[in-house]
Design an enzyme around this catalytic site. Sequence first.
Site, short mmCIF file in Angstrom:
data_model
loop_
_atom_site.label_atom_id
_atom_site.label_comp_id
_atom_site.label_asym_id
_atom_site.label_seq_id
_atom_site.Cartn_x
_atom_site.Cartn_y
_atom_site.Cartn_z
N CYS A 119 0.82 -1.22 0.00
CA CYS A 119 0.00 0.00 0.00
C CYS A 119 0.85 1.27 0.00
CB CYS A 119 -0.96 -0.01 1.19
SG CYS A 119 -2.16 -1.35 1.07
N HIS A 261 -3.02 7.36 2.07
CA HIS A 261 -3.46 6.05 1.56
C HIS A 261 -4.83 5.76 2.17
CE1 HIS A 261 -3.89 1.90 0.80
NE2 HIS A 261 -3.65 1.53 2.04
N ASN A 291 -10.06 0.05 0.14
CA ASN A 291 -8.61 0.11 0.04
C ASN A 291 -8.16 -0.59 -1.24
OD1 ASN A 291 -5.85 -0.32 0.27
ND2 ASN A 291 -5.92 -0.90 2.43
N1 COA Z 1 -18.21 -7.61 11.00
C1 COA Z 1 -18.64 -7.76 12.25
N2 COA Z 1 -17.82 -7.96 13.29
C2 COA Z 1 -16.50 -8.02 13.03
C3 COA Z 1 -15.97 -7.87 11.75
C4 COA Z 1 -16.89 -7.67 10.71
N3 COA Z 1 -16.49 -7.51 9.42
N4 COA Z 1 -14.63 -7.97 11.81
C5 COA Z 1 -14.31 -8.17 13.09
N5 COA Z 1 -15.44 -8.21 13.84
C6 COA Z 1 -15.57 -8.39 15.27
C7 COA Z 1 -14.40 -9.12 15.88
O1 COA Z 1 -14.57 -10.51 15.78
C8 COA Z 1 -14.46 -8.62 17.30
O2 COA Z 1 -15.44 -9.33 17.99
P1 COA Z 1 -15.19 -9.83 19.50
O3 COA Z 1 -14.98 -8.57 20.29
O4 COA Z 1 -16.43 -10.55 19.81
O5 COA Z 1 -13.97 -10.68 19.42
C9 COA Z 1 -14.94 -7.18 17.17
O6 COA Z 1 -15.59 -7.11 15.88
C10 COA Z 1 -13.85 -6.15 17.24
O7 COA Z 1 -12.79 -6.56 16.38
P2 COA Z 1 -11.53 -5.66 16.16
O8 COA Z 1 -10.56 -6.41 15.32
O9 COA Z 1 -11.07 -5.10 17.48
O10 COA Z 1 -12.19 -4.48 15.31
P3 COA Z 1 -11.56 -3.09 14.95
O11 COA Z 1 -12.36 -2.02 15.56
O12 COA Z 1 -10.07 -3.08 15.19
O13 COA Z 1 -11.82 -3.02 13.40
C11 COA Z 1 -10.57 -3.28 11.37
C12 COA Z 1 -11.24 -3.99 12.55
C13 COA Z 1 -9.96 -4.33 10.47
C14 COA Z 1 -11.65 -2.53 10.61
C15 COA Z 1 -9.51 -2.29 11.90
O14 COA Z 1 -8.68 -2.93 12.84
C16 COA Z 1 -8.66 -1.73 10.82
O15 COA Z 1 -9.13 -1.08 9.92
N6 COA Z 1 -7.33 -1.92 10.91
C17 COA Z 1 -6.42 -1.45 9.89
C18 COA Z 1 -6.39 -2.43 8.78
C19 COA Z 1 -5.83 -1.83 7.51
O16 COA Z 1 -5.98 -0.68 7.23
N7 COA Z 1 -5.16 -2.68 6.72
C20 COA Z 1 -4.58 -2.28 5.49
C21 COA Z 1 -3.43 -1.38 5.73
S1 COA Z 1 -2.70 -0.90 4.27
#
Ligand code: COA
Length: 335
Positions: A119, A261, A291
């Site tokens: 990315c 990004h 993304n």
């Molecule tokens: N739908 C519903 N629930 C979901 C889910 C989805 N698509 N994905 C995860 N969950 C759940 C998890 O299982 C977790 O449940 P639990 O508390 O019962 O275990 C809960 O939601 C929270 O998960 P978490 O991973 O803490 O969520 P988050 O707030 O961190 O959001 C992302 C997840 C992926 C959206 C976030 O971490 C993110 O955007 N990170 C950066 C990733 C990125 O940008 N990658 C590319 C970089 S170039």
Amino acid sequence: MEEKKFNQIGVSFKGSGSYVPDQILTNQKISQKVDTSDEWIKSRTGISERRISSLGDNVTEMGYKAALNAIEKANWDVKSIDLIVLATSTPHDLFGSAPSIQAKLGASNAVAFDLTAACSGFLFALITASQFLKGGGFKRAIVIGADQLSSYVDWNDRRSCILFGDGAGALAIEATNEIDNFIGFDIRTDGERGSFLNLPSKNAINSITNNIDFLSGGFAPIQMNGQEVYKFAVREVPIIIEKLFKKTDYSSDKVDWLVLHQANQRILDSVGDRLKIPREKILSNLEKYGNTSAATIPLVMDEAIRNNRIKQNDIIATSGFGAGLSWGAALIKWG
Ligand code: COA
């Protein structure tokens, strides 16, 4: 602001282009496949839908269309192009897709190669091409960011499949000895934290003859620790942009646009807050495209240029970040 004059060769920005596939995958449709909802995805990421390649929309095709678009905007003869750099992690040909784009364009005087930095790829490619121009010998370059991550997403993994989409963007840049609109840059990688986001090779053991095995090639789907990537981005991106401001004698209040990004709207907002850059100066098209990896920066810029938001002489702070881990920032003046 006073125009800075440089004795060495500088870089100017001449045109932009982009392309996205027609196929639209909404959050609603994803929720029919994995346990998620439009509400959850929108509130956690800002994404409503993304584009998915269908047959014919590979990185070579998408990159070609974005590049052609940028060349038309720059009003260049394709034969005048010296360099084509394609940032991609998902080439149509692992030996390199840039030469195929060169051939499709008819840019027979250019040298073309791929560059992989996930990315951060577009930013790394823009910096690489700029150094070629500033080094002399190359006058006109097309920098392309194109990715087709949909081919490598685990569509059963709700933690990652909601984020990614496909697309391409391109900028046309030119060497000039009058001004330098490529004001400064900084780039970093940290392989120690690389396991937070991977698209690793996955090999199967096969035999050539009775006692000689070989590993057939292939890739596993994207593996991501979302929370760690999130923490990395909101910490490192403001630091590297602030360092760049210091180095170039700029500051947040001199910036017209923050072009990050497009990974997650919450990352964009948080970085903007830390830099004290107001929301209306932060470009975002996450809602429509998610993304698109190396494509996000030129894609969102091209849209803003076409909509007459980014104008001649606007100051743009841009930052790419992602797998590697890798990250970087550049400060440019459009035009
Ligand atoms: N739908 C519903 N629930 C979901 C889910 C989805 N698509 N994905 C995860 N969950 C759940 C998890 O299982 C977790 O449940 P639990 O508390 O019962 O275990 C809960 O939601 C929270 O998960 P978490 O991973 O803490 O969520 P988050 O707030 O961190 O959001 C992302 C997840 C992926 C959206 C976030 O971490 C993110 O955007 N990170 C950066 C990733 C990125 O940008 N990658 C590319 C970089 S170039």
